[in-house]
Design an enzyme around this catalytic site. Structure first.
Site, PDB file in Angstrom:
ATOM      1  N   LYS A 104      -4.210   1.911  11.180  1.00 21.33           N
ATOM      2  CA  LYS A 104      -5.131   1.442  10.133  1.00 21.33           C
ATOM      3  C   LYS A 104      -4.393   0.616   9.086  1.00 21.33           C
ATOM      4  CE  LYS A 104      -6.722   5.686   9.368  1.00 21.33           C
ATOM      5  NZ  LYS A 104      -6.382   6.512  10.516  1.00 21.33           N
ATOM      6  N   LYS A 105      -3.176   1.032   8.745  1.00 17.77           N
ATOM      7  CA  LYS A 105      -2.412   0.294   7.736  1.00 17.77           C
ATOM      8  C   LYS A 105      -2.016  -1.087   8.247  1.00 17.77           C
ATOM      9  CE  LYS A 105      -2.534   3.500   4.622  1.00 17.77           C
ATOM     10  NZ  LYS A 105      -3.371   3.295   3.428  1.00 17.77           N
ATOM     11  N   THR A 134      -9.237  10.872  -1.536  1.00 16.98           N
ATOM     12  CA  THR A 134      -9.367   9.872  -2.598  1.00 16.98           C
ATOM     13  C   THR A 134     -10.796   9.337  -2.683  1.00 16.98           C
ATOM     14  OG1 THR A 134      -7.047   9.243  -2.384  1.00 16.98           O
ATOM     15  CG2 THR A 134      -8.496   7.665  -3.456  1.00 16.98           C
ATOM     16  N   ARG A 182      -9.241  14.480  19.284  1.00 15.85           N
ATOM     17  CA  ARG A 182      -8.128  15.362  18.917  1.00 15.85           C
ATOM     18  C   ARG A 182      -8.601  16.505  18.033  1.00 15.85           C
ATOM     19  NH1 ARG A 182      -4.741  11.720  15.674  1.00 15.85           N
ATOM     20  NH2 ARG A 182      -3.472  13.571  15.312  1.00 15.85           N
ATOM     21  N   ASP A 230       0.838  -1.190   0.000  1.00 18.88           N
ATOM     22  CA  ASP A 230       0.000   0.000   0.000  1.00 18.88           C
ATOM     23  C   ASP A 230       0.874   1.242   0.000  1.00 18.88           C
ATOM     24  OD1 ASP A 230      -2.266   1.575   0.004  1.00 18.88           O
ATOM     25  OD2 ASP A 230      -2.916   1.025   2.018  1.00 18.88           O
ATOM     26  N   LYS A 231       0.230   2.359  -0.264  1.00 23.84           N
ATOM     27  CA  LYS A 231       0.864   3.681  -0.231  1.00 23.84           C
ATOM     28  C   LYS A 231      -0.074   4.620   0.497  1.00 23.84           C
ATOM     29  CE  LYS A 231      -0.004   7.750  -2.400  1.00 23.84           C
ATOM     30  NZ  LYS A 231      -1.376   8.315  -2.653  1.00 23.84           N
ATOM     31  N   HIS A 232       0.506   5.559   1.234  1.00 21.47           N
ATOM     32  CA  HIS A 232      -0.303   6.567   1.914  1.00 21.47           C
ATOM     33  C   HIS A 232       0.346   7.926   1.733  1.00 21.47           C
ATOM     34  CE1 HIS A 232      -3.143   8.181   4.890  1.00 21.47           C
ATOM     35  NE2 HIS A 232      -2.131   8.939   5.276  1.00 21.47           N
ATOM     36  N   SER A 233      -0.471   8.927   1.413  1.00 23.94           N
ATOM     37  CA  SER A 233       0.009  10.298   1.267  1.00 23.94           C
ATOM     38  C   SER A 233      -0.515  11.148   2.417  1.00 23.94           C
ATOM     39  CB  SER A 233      -0.455  10.890  -0.064  1.00 23.94           C
ATOM     40  OG  SER A 233      -0.224  12.289  -0.110  1.00 23.94           O
ATOM     41  N   SER A 262      -2.059   7.174  14.294  1.00 19.31           N
ATOM     42  CA  SER A 262      -3.350   7.192  13.601  1.00 19.31           C
ATOM     43  C   SER A 262      -3.236   6.583  12.213  1.00 19.31           C
ATOM     44  CB  SER A 262      -3.866   8.632  13.519  1.00 19.31           C
ATOM     45  OG  SER A 262      -5.092   8.684  12.817  1.00 19.31           O
TER      46      SER A 262
END
Length: 442
Positions: free
Chosen positions: A187-188, A120, A168, A80-83, A183
Site C-alpha cells: 500500500k505504501k 487513525t 489471512r 510517510d510514516k507507518h506504525s 501487506s
C-alpha cells in the site's frame, strides 16, 4: 504455472521465483486463484517463511495489482510514516502536518482499529464533517494544497492485499512477518512515496511484544522496502505503556490538538514525534543530518506552523474551519466521566497496556466485529505513566463512558491494569533501535 504448483513448491520449502509470485498474485486479483488456494499459499508462507527477495517480489506484485499514484507535480519529497499499532498512539495527527510545515508532502493512507489497537481513521472520524474516504481527485488536491492528507485505503489501491488479508484474517495466518511486510509495504509503494519511516512497536501493548520479534519485523520491513526501491528506516519504540495520556478516539484527537497548540504535551509522545519526524526529514533531503532535522521539526511544532497545517487539512477534508480553536465544541463528549484514584502511595511500576485497549473496545470505542459502529466519545484521559509518583487520592486516569455501568466496568479494568509499588521502576528505553535496510536486485 498452475497455482497448486506454486503452493506445492512453497509448502516444500522451496524459494519461489519473482515471476511465480507475480503470476499467483495476478490470479488472486482477477479471480483465477480461489480462496482455498490463497489460504493454502498463506499457510505455506506462514510455516515456511520467505527469503527477503521473495518478500520483495510479493510486495511489488501486490502493489501492481491496482492503481499506483504518482506525485510528479509536487515540488518537495513525498514522505510517510507507518506504525504497527498500540495504545494512545496518535502520532500521525501531529507528525503529518509538522512534516508538511517543513516542506514535505504526506499522502498518509491509514487504517482503522485492529484488535486492541486504535486506528487513525477512527480518531479522525470523530471530527464532524471530516471525509476520511475522499475520492482520488480530492485526495490529490488536499495533498497538493495543504501538504498532508490522512485518509483510508481506496478500493483500487493494492486490491490483492485487501483480498489476501481478509483470507489471512480467518485462517490464522495474520502473524507471518513476510505477509505482514508485504501487506504494509504494498500500500505504501502504491501511494507513490519517496521515503518511509516505520514505527515498529514492542512491549505488552504491541502486536510484537518481544524485542526479538520487533527486531525481526523491523529488519524485514526496512530490507524489503529498500529492496523495492523505497528508502525506508524503521524505529523500534516502546509500547509497555500508552504513548499518549489518552486512549480512545475523540480523547486522542483532543490530546493531539493540545499537543499542537502547546496546551499539553506528553513527554514520551513528543520524543517519538520528534524522532520519527527527524528521520523523515533526513530521508527526504529536507535536513542534512539528525541534529538539524530535530531542530527543524521541533520549530515547526513550537512556532504554530504544524498546527496551521493541521487545521488546513481538517478544513480541506470537510471539517470545521475553527476546529483547533474550539475542539471541545465539536468533538463528541461521553455523558459519564469517572475518576479512578490511587488507593495507596507509590510509583506506577507497570501498566498492562493491551488491557487498556481492550477496555476501550469494551466501552464501544473499538470493534469486536468488522461491521461494528464506533462510539467515538468513550475512552480514557489523564492517564498516569510508568514511574509516576502517586499519593493516595491522586488521579490514575479519567474514564469517559456512555453509561454508569460501562464506566464502572472500565474503571475496574483500568485499576487492574496498573501495578503500584513502593519503589520506583527502572528507567526504560523509549527508542530501542534504528534499523536501516539492505537492497536486493530484481
Amino acid at each position: 504455472m498452475l497455482p497448486q504448483e506454486i503452493i506445492r513448491r512453497k509448502r516444500d520449502g522451496e524459494i519461489l521465483k519473482p515471476e511465480e509470485i507475480s503470476e499467483f498474485i495476478q490470479g488472486l486479483t482477477d479471480g483465477r486463484v480461489t480462496e482455498g488456494q490463497a489460504a493454502a499459499f498463506a499457510m505455506s508462507v506462514f510455516f515456511r517463511g520467505m527469503k527477503s527477495p521473495e518478500t520483495v517480489a510479493l510486495t511489488l506484485a501486490m502493489m501492481r495489482s491496482g492503481t499506483q499514484l504518482s506525485w510528479q507535480e509536487l515540488d518537495g519529497p513525498v514522505l510517510d510514516k507507518h506504525s504497527t499499532g498500540g495504545i494512545g498512539d496518535n502520532v500521525s495527527l501531529m507528525l503529518a502536518p509538522a512534516i508538511a510545515a517543513c516542506g514535505g508532502y504526506v499522502p498518509m493512507i491509514s487504517g482503522r482499529g485492529l484488535g486492541h489497537t486504535g486506528g487513525t481513521l477512527d480518531k479522525l472520524d470523530s471530527i464532524p464533517g471530516y471525509i476520511s474516504q475522499p475520492d482520488n481527485e480530492l485526495f490529490r488536491k488536499v495533498v497538493r494544497e495543504t501538504g498532508a492528507a490522512i485518509i483510508g485505503q481506496t478500493a483500487d489501491l493494492a486490491p490483492a492485499d485487501k483480498r489476501l488479508y481478509a483470507i489471512r484474517d480467518v485462517t490464522a495466518t495474520v502473524e507471518s512477518i513476510p505477509l505482514i511486510t508485504a501487506s504494509i509495504l504494498s500500500k505504501k509503494l502504491a501511494a507513490g512515496l519517496q521515503g518511509l519511516v516505520m514505527d515498529v512497536k514492542t512491549g505488552n501493548g504491541a502486536f510484537m511484544p518481544t524485542l526479538e520479534g520487533a527486531q525481526e519485523l523491523a529488519t524485514s520491513l526496512a530490507d524489503v522496502a529498500n529492496g523495492a526501491g523505497l528508502r525506508t528506516v524503521a524505529l523500534i519504540t516502546d509500547m509497555d505503556q500508552p504513548l499518549a495520556s489518552a486512549a480512545g478516539n475523540a480523547v486522542e484527537v483532543l490530546n493531539a490538538v493540545e499537543y499542537l497548540t502547546g496546551a499539553h504535551r506528553d513527554e514520551r509522545l513528543h520524543e517519538v514525534v520528534i524522532a520519527l519526524g527527524a528521520e523523515m526529514l533526513v530521508i527526504g533531503g529536507l535536513a542534512k543530518d539528525s541534529s538539524e532535522a530535530r531542530k527543524r521539526i521541533t520549530r515547526s511544532i513550537e512556532d504554530g506552523s504544524a498546527l496551521e497545517r493541521f487545521q488546513r487539512m481538517i478544513t480541506a477534508l470537510g471539517g470545521p474551519h475553527d476546529f483547533v480553536e474550539r475542539p471541545a465544541t465539536y468533538l463528541p463528549v461521553a455523558p459519564v466521566q469517572t475518576a479512578l484514584k490511587a488507593d495507596k502511595d507509590g510509583f506506577v511500576n507497570s501498566i498492562a497496556t493491551r488491557d487498556i485497549g481492550m477496555a476501550v473496545v469494551a466501552m464501544g470505542g473499538g470493534r469486536t466485529r468488522a461491521d461494528d459502529a464506533i462510539d467515538h466519545a468513550v475512552g480514557f484521559s489523564r492517564l498516569a505513566g510508568v514511574g509516576a509518583h502517586l499519593k493516595t487520592g491522586d488521579l490514575i486516569g479519567l474514564v469517559h463512558a456512555r453509561t454508569n455501568s460501562a464506566a464502572e466496568l472500565a474503571a475496574d479494568m483500568l485499576a487492574q491494569a496498573y501495578t503500584i509499588t513502593p519503589q520506583a521502576p527502572p528507567v526504560r528505553l523509549l527508542i530501542h533501535a534504528v534499523q536501516s535496510g539492505k537492497s536486493y536486485s530484481q
